[in-house]
Design a protein around this motif. Structure first.
Motif, PDB file in Angstrom:
ATOM      1  N   SER A 124       0.945  -1.601   0.052  1.00  0.00           N
ATOM      2  CA  SER A 124      -0.468  -0.211   0.288  1.00  0.00           C
ATOM      3  C   SER A 124       1.312   0.856  -0.286  1.00  0.00           C
ATOM      4  CB  SER A 124      -1.029   0.021   1.603  1.00  0.00           C
ATOM      5  OG  SER A 124      -1.775   1.468   1.155  1.00  0.00           O
ATOM      6  N   GLY A 125       0.418   1.981   1.049  1.00  0.00           N
ATOM      7  CA  GLY A 125       1.805   3.449   1.406  1.00  0.00           C
ATOM      8  C   GLY A 125       1.312   4.277   1.710  1.00  0.00           C
ATOM      9  N   LYS A 126       2.359   5.021   2.261  1.00  0.00           N
ATOM     10  CA  LYS A 126       1.844   5.819   3.797  1.00  0.00           C
ATOM     11  C   LYS A 126       0.275   6.721   3.323  1.00  0.00           C
ATOM     12  CE  LYS A 126       4.041   9.086   6.982  1.00  0.00           C
ATOM     13  NZ  LYS A 126       5.494   9.550   7.405  1.00  0.00           N
ATOM     14  N   PHE A 127      -0.483   6.791   4.201  1.00  0.00           N
ATOM     15  CA  PHE A 127      -1.456   8.090   4.370  1.00  0.00           C
ATOM     16  C   PHE A 127      -1.933   6.928   3.432  1.00  0.00           C
ATOM     17  CE2 PHE A 127       2.699  11.514   3.744  1.00  0.00           C
ATOM     18  CZ  PHE A 127       1.909  11.612   5.828  1.00  0.00           C
ATOM     19  N   ALA A 128      -2.354   6.584   3.663  1.00  0.00           N
ATOM     20  CA  ALA A 128      -3.304   5.818   2.571  1.00  0.00           C
ATOM     21  C   ALA A 128      -4.880   5.795   3.346  1.00  0.00           C
ATOM     22  CB  ALA A 128      -3.341   4.188   2.687  1.00  0.00           C
ATOM     23  N   GLU A 129      -5.640   6.026   2.693  1.00  0.00           N
ATOM     24  CA  GLU A 129      -7.356   6.213   3.827  1.00  0.00           C
ATOM     25  C   GLU A 129      -8.235   5.623   2.978  1.00  0.00           C
ATOM     26  OE1 GLU A 129      -9.540   8.233   5.793  1.00  0.00           O
ATOM     27  OE2 GLU A 129      -7.850   9.282   5.780  1.00  0.00           O
ATOM     28  N   TRP A 130      -9.476   5.237   4.597  1.00  0.00           N
ATOM     29  CA  TRP A 130     -10.392   4.169   4.297  1.00  0.00           C
ATOM     30  C   TRP A 130     -11.422   4.888   3.975  1.00  0.00           C
ATOM     31  CZ3 TRP A 130     -10.498  -0.953   7.215  1.00  0.00           C
ATOM     32  CH2 TRP A 130      -9.123  -1.239   7.849  1.00  0.00           C
ATOM     33  N   ASP A 131     -11.197   6.142   4.475  1.00  0.00           N
ATOM     34  CA  ASP A 131     -12.991   7.098   4.582  1.00  0.00           C
ATOM     35  C   ASP A 131     -12.489   8.254   3.038  1.00  0.00           C
ATOM     36  OD1 ASP A 131     -14.858   8.400   4.387  1.00  0.00           O
ATOM     37  OD2 ASP A 131     -14.523   9.615   6.603  1.00  0.00           O
ATOM     38  N   GLN A 132     -13.528   7.000   1.773  1.00  0.00           N
ATOM     39  CA  GLN A 132     -13.812   7.703   0.882  1.00  0.00           C
ATOM     40  C   GLN A 132     -14.638   8.885   0.086  1.00  0.00           C
ATOM     41  OE1 GLN A 132     -12.295   5.805  -2.090  1.00  0.00           O
ATOM     42  NE2 GLN A 132     -11.257   4.735   0.411  1.00  0.00           N
ATOM     43  N   ASP A 133     -15.296   9.317   1.431  1.00  0.00           N
ATOM     44  CA  ASP A 133     -15.684  10.626   1.152  1.00  0.00           C
ATOM     45  C   ASP A 133     -14.795  12.133   2.513  1.00  0.00           C
ATOM     46  OD1 ASP A 133     -17.983   9.520  -0.466  1.00  0.00           O
ATOM     47  OD2 ASP A 133     -18.934   8.971   1.957  1.00  0.00           O
ATOM     48  N   LYS A 134     -14.043  11.303   2.964  1.00  0.00           N
ATOM     49  CA  LYS A 134     -13.025  12.530   3.791  1.00  0.00           C
ATOM     50  C   LYS A 134     -11.679  13.434   2.259  1.00  0.00           C
ATOM     51  CE  LYS A 134      -9.405  12.623   6.620  1.00  0.00           C
ATOM     52  NZ  LYS A 134      -8.114  12.528   8.053  1.00  0.00           N
ATOM     53  N   ALA A 166      -5.235 -13.976   6.354  1.00  0.00           N
ATOM     54  CA  ALA A 166      -4.368 -13.479   6.963  1.00  0.00           C
ATOM     55  C   ALA A 166      -3.959 -12.448   5.652  1.00  0.00           C
ATOM     56  CB  ALA A 166      -3.466 -13.961   8.098  1.00  0.00           C
ATOM     57  N   VAL A 167      -4.363 -10.967   6.282  1.00  0.00           N
ATOM     58  CA  VAL A 167      -3.984 -10.115   5.078  1.00  0.00           C
ATOM     59  C   VAL A 167      -3.008  -9.054   5.730  1.00  0.00           C
ATOM     60  CG1 VAL A 167      -5.054  -7.740   4.243  1.00  0.00           C
ATOM     61  CG2 VAL A 167      -5.921 -10.192   4.087  1.00  0.00           C
ATOM     62  N   TYR A 168      -2.502  -8.521   5.346  1.00  0.00           N
ATOM     63  CA  TYR A 168      -1.192  -7.515   5.946  1.00  0.00           C
ATOM     64  C   TYR A 168      -1.211  -5.871   5.003  1.00  0.00           C
ATOM     65  CZ  TYR A 168      -0.630 -10.876   8.868  1.00  0.00           C
ATOM     66  OH  TYR A 168      -0.106 -12.139   9.800  1.00  0.00           O
ATOM     67  N   ASN A 169      -1.184  -4.973   5.338  1.00  0.00           N
ATOM     68  CA  ASN A 169      -0.471  -4.103   4.603  1.00  0.00           C
ATOM     69  C   ASN A 169       0.351  -2.623   4.881  1.00  0.00           C
ATOM     70  OD1 ASN A 169      -3.961  -4.215   2.570  1.00  0.00           O
ATOM     71  ND2 ASN A 169      -4.174  -4.231   5.486  1.00  0.00           N
ATOM     72  N   GLY A 170       1.433  -3.185   3.950  1.00  0.00           N
ATOM     73  CA  GLY A 170       2.342  -2.796   4.190  1.00  0.00           C
ATOM     74  C   GLY A 170       2.303  -0.964   3.912  1.00  0.00           C
ATOM     75  N   ARG A 171       2.674   0.143   4.572  1.00  0.00           N
ATOM     76  CA  ARG A 171       2.347   1.171   3.980  1.00  0.00           C
ATOM     77  C   ARG A 171       3.843   2.162   4.320  1.00  0.00           C
ATOM     78  NH1 ARG A 171      -2.586   3.965   7.259  1.00  0.00           N
ATOM     79  NH2 ARG A 171      -4.249   2.745   5.936  1.00  0.00           N
ATOM     80  N   PRO A 172       5.206   1.673   2.481  1.00  0.00           N
ATOM     81  CA  PRO A 172       5.858   2.406   2.944  1.00  0.00           C
ATOM     82  C   PRO A 172       5.939   4.069   2.653  1.00  0.00           C
ATOM     83  CG  PRO A 172       5.584   0.912   0.885  1.00  0.00           C
ATOM     84  CD  PRO A 172       4.453   0.720   1.975  1.00  0.00           C
ATOM     85  N   SER A 173       6.660   5.316   2.583  1.00  0.00           N
ATOM     86  CA  SER A 173       6.337   6.112   2.918  1.00  0.00           C
ATOM     87  C   SER A 173       7.371   6.918   1.241  1.00  0.00           C
ATOM     88  CB  SER A 173       7.292   7.217   3.813  1.00  0.00           C
ATOM     89  OG  SER A 173       7.040   8.792   3.009  1.00  0.00           O
ATOM     90  N   GLU A 217       3.037   0.198   9.655  1.00  0.00           N
ATOM     91  CA  GLU A 217       3.210   1.656   8.731  1.00  0.00           C
ATOM     92  C   GLU A 217       4.826   1.931   8.375  1.00  0.00           C
ATOM     93  OE1 GLU A 217       1.653   3.998   8.361  1.00  0.00           O
ATOM     94  OE2 GLU A 217      -0.692   3.761   9.481  1.00  0.00           O
ATOM     95  N   ASN A 218       5.178   3.151   7.757  1.00  0.00           N
ATOM     96  CA  ASN A 218       6.754   3.134   6.652  1.00  0.00           C
ATOM     97  C   ASN A 218       7.595   2.632   8.717  1.00  0.00           C
ATOM     98  OD1 ASN A 218       8.385   3.545   5.151  1.00  0.00           O
ATOM     99  ND2 ASN A 218       8.724   5.637   6.846  1.00  0.00           N
TER     100      ASN A 218
END
Length: 224
Positions: A124-134, A166-173, A217-218
């Protein structure tokens, strides 16, 4: 452990394949790719290259070639600005990722020995946002799309009553190429960029050992 790697010709995916070959905990790599890999990599006895044109569908013949896989390192995607339009970006990032996850959950998890988990890691990536209306002030399309993928992957895992997916989401900056020069490394320090080989090693460790959080997170990636 046998693992599936996607995006094998990209910056992250190619590093994942290299680091899987070098890692004694990985016994085999199924390189799921549209294009042939570098000859030196493809010749490795630890790698099976599987050419696949349409990442929205996984026919039985393809899934049979992936038998025995216990994890997937998913590195298809990127930033919205790397695609011709948002529709293409959403199709590649959301539709392809979820299609792969569902196919592996349905076909590969039941083949695993009792008590074994299939681990799916999404780059994934840093600052990924789940709230699609934000409202977002920078990289809005990228952050919303990656956030949607993360959310739907976690919902897929939550719906699995066996808890074997199992799911993992890596968020590199930011991600630096393996041969990044001094100037790039210095600039990268300003925003916590991580060398791609170090990132690949961190991702591999997560699928081999598991991790305490689904969102990595990163800052955590830099310590793995």
């Amino acid at each position: 452990m046998k693992v599936i790697v996607t995006g094998c010709n990209g910056l992250v995916g190619s590093a994942l394949v290299r680091q899987c070959i070098a890692n004694d905990n990985i016994s085999h790599v199924f390189a799921l790719t549209r294009k042939p890999l570098d000859e030196a990599v493809a010749k490795s006895t630890k790698v099976t290259v599987i050419l696949h044109d349409d990442f929205s569908t996984y026919p039985p013949a393809l899934l049979s070639q992936l038998a025995g896989a216990e994890a997937c390192l998913w590195a298809i995607g990127g930033r919205a600005t790397q695609f011709p339009d948002i529709e293409t970006y959403r199709r590649v990032s959301i539709d392809y990722t979820l299609a792969g996850a569902r196919a592996f959950q349905e076909a590969l998890v039941p083949q695993l020995p009792e008590g074994k988990q299939f681990r799916f890691l999404f780059c994934s990536g840093k600052f990924a946002e789940w709230d699609q209306d934000k409202p977002l002030h920078f990289m809005a399309d990228t952050r919303h799309v990656k956030g949607q993928v993360e959310k739907e992957l976690c919902e897929l895992a939550d719906a699995d009553t066996t808890k074997r997916f199992a799911v993992y989401n890596g968020r590199p900056s930011g991600i630096l190429p393996a041969d990044a020069g001094l100037a790039a490394r210095a600039t990268g320090k300003l925003y916590g960029a991580i060398n791609v080989d170090r990132l690949a090693k961190a991702f591999i460790r997560v699928v081999v050992e598991g991790y305490k959080e689904r969102i990595i997170e990163n800052e955590a990636l830099l310590t793995l």
